[in-house]
Scaffold this motif. Structure first.
Motif, PDB file in Angstrom:
ATOM      1  N   HIS A 102      40.939  41.661  29.450  1.00  0.00           N
ATOM      2  CA  HIS A 102      40.374  40.211  28.867  1.00  0.00           C
ATOM      3  C   HIS A 102      40.200  39.273  29.775  1.00  0.00           C
ATOM      4  N   ILE A 103      40.159  39.222  30.979  1.00  0.00           N
ATOM      5  CA  ILE A 103      39.570  38.341  32.005  1.00  0.00           C
ATOM      6  C   ILE A 103      38.033  38.378  31.749  1.00  0.00           C
ATOM      7  N   PHE A 104      37.481  37.372  31.803  1.00  0.00           N
ATOM      8  CA  PHE A 104      36.153  37.217  31.475  1.00  0.00           C
ATOM      9  C   PHE A 104      35.252  37.964  32.524  1.00  0.00           C
ATOM     10  N   LEU A 105      34.962  37.442  33.576  1.00  0.00           N
ATOM     11  CA  LEU A 105      34.120  38.233  34.461  1.00  0.00           C
ATOM     12  C   LEU A 105      34.635  39.449  34.996  1.00  0.00           C
ATOM     13  N   VAL A 106      36.147  39.481  35.348  1.00  0.00           N
ATOM     14  CA  VAL A 106      36.704  40.650  36.203  1.00  0.00           C
ATOM     15  C   VAL A 106      36.712  41.904  35.058  1.00  0.00           C
ATOM     16  N   GLY A 107      36.802  41.333  33.531  1.00  0.00           N
ATOM     17  CA  GLY A 107      36.929  42.338  32.327  1.00  0.00           C
ATOM     18  C   GLY A 107      35.539  42.922  32.385  1.00  0.00           C
ATOM     19  N   TRP A 108      34.292  42.368  32.559  1.00  0.00           N
ATOM     20  CA  TRP A 108      32.830  43.223  32.246  1.00  0.00           C
ATOM     21  C   TRP A 108      32.834  43.888  33.783  1.00  0.00           C
ATOM     22  N   ILE A 109      33.193  43.568  34.807  1.00  0.00           N
ATOM     23  CA  ILE A 109      32.893  44.301  35.942  1.00  0.00           C
ATOM     24  C   ILE A 109      33.982  45.664  35.696  1.00  0.00           C
ATOM     25  N   PHE A 110      35.146  45.384  35.285  1.00  0.00           N
ATOM     26  CA  PHE A 110      36.136  46.625  35.057  1.00  0.00           C
ATOM     27  C   PHE A 110      35.460  47.528  33.867  1.00  0.00           C
ATOM     28  N   ARG A 111      34.876  46.980  32.897  1.00  0.00           N
ATOM     29  CA  ARG A 111      34.603  47.845  31.812  1.00  0.00           C
ATOM     30  C   ARG A 111      33.199  48.811  32.468  1.00  0.00           C
ATOM     31  N   LEU A 112      32.585  48.049  33.181  1.00  0.00           N
ATOM     32  CA  LEU A 112      31.331  48.732  33.766  1.00  0.00           C
ATOM     33  C   LEU A 112      32.006  50.043  34.807  1.00  0.00           C
ATOM     34  N   ALA A 113      32.913  49.493  35.675  1.00  0.00           N
ATOM     35  CA  ALA A 113      33.337  50.620  36.499  1.00  0.00           C
ATOM     36  C   ALA A 113      34.059  51.616  35.635  1.00  0.00           C
ATOM     37  N   TYR A 114      34.763  51.405  34.527  1.00  0.00           N
ATOM     38  CA  TYR A 114      35.741  52.471  34.025  1.00  0.00           C
ATOM     39  C   TYR A 114      34.489  53.312  33.435  1.00  0.00           C
TER      40      TYR A 114
END
Length: 179
Positions: A102-114
């Motif tokens: 749910h962290i904005f920028l970190v969440g996007w990066i995490f979703r992409l990495a996952y």
């Protein structure tokens, strides 16, 4: 005035029926995959054939058999290491997901990495299946690999479960039984 639509309940029953049929098909594919891999593990003489029945260990067993086929052809073995590495990263991502999701920028990066880890898992699984198929049914390896990409590898593994592996038979391609 209340109008009663007579097919309202049939609509929900249809989706429930489709869900039940899809679940049954998934269980059937899982059992076919496990039976096929169990028998192939027994045919090659690999230990721990029961790994075929455990979901993540199933992928590891496929990688072991693929590495065995690569070794018989004089190629390097990397499928087991790749499967273990991607599996550990996937489990770590699953554990860390609630923290970073749910962290904005970190969440996007995490979703992409996952998502990339999931893609790597699919590639590692298909590579292991390809080398497994080249060992058990070299003439149909491409077709069975396409089934693996579509996640229908249980059908292919069940069909070739009784075949003699090329790596066990030697350099020649053994005559396979007709179905």
């Amino acid at each position: 005035m209340h109008f009663f639509y007579p097919f309202y309940y049939d609509y929900h029953v249809t989706w429930e029926l489709l869900g039940a049929l899809a679940s049954l098909a998934g269980v059937a594919l899982y059992v076919l995959r496990a039976l096929g891999l169990y028998r192939m593990s027994k045919n090659t003489g690999l230990g721990r054939a029961w790994f075929a029945w455990v979901p993540f260990l199933h992928e590891y067993q496929c990688a072991r058999m693929g590495d065995r086929a690569r070794k018989a052809q004089g190629k390097t073995e990397f499928l087991c290491s790749l499967t273990i590495a991607v599996g550990v990263i996937a489990v770590a991502g699953f554990v860390l997901r609630p923290i970073f999701w749910h962290i904005f920028l970190v969440g996007w990066i995490f979703r992409l990495a996952y998502s990339l880890v999931g893609l790597c898992w699919l590639v590692a699984s298909v590579l292991a299946d390809y080398w497994l198929y080249t060992d058990f049914e070299p003439s149909m390896a491409a077709l069975y690999t396409i089934l693996s990409v579509l996640r229908l590898d249980g059908i292919a593994k069940f069909l070739i479960r009784g075949n003699v592996p090329v790596g066990v038979a030697g350099v020649c391609i053994p005559k396979q039984p007709k179905y």
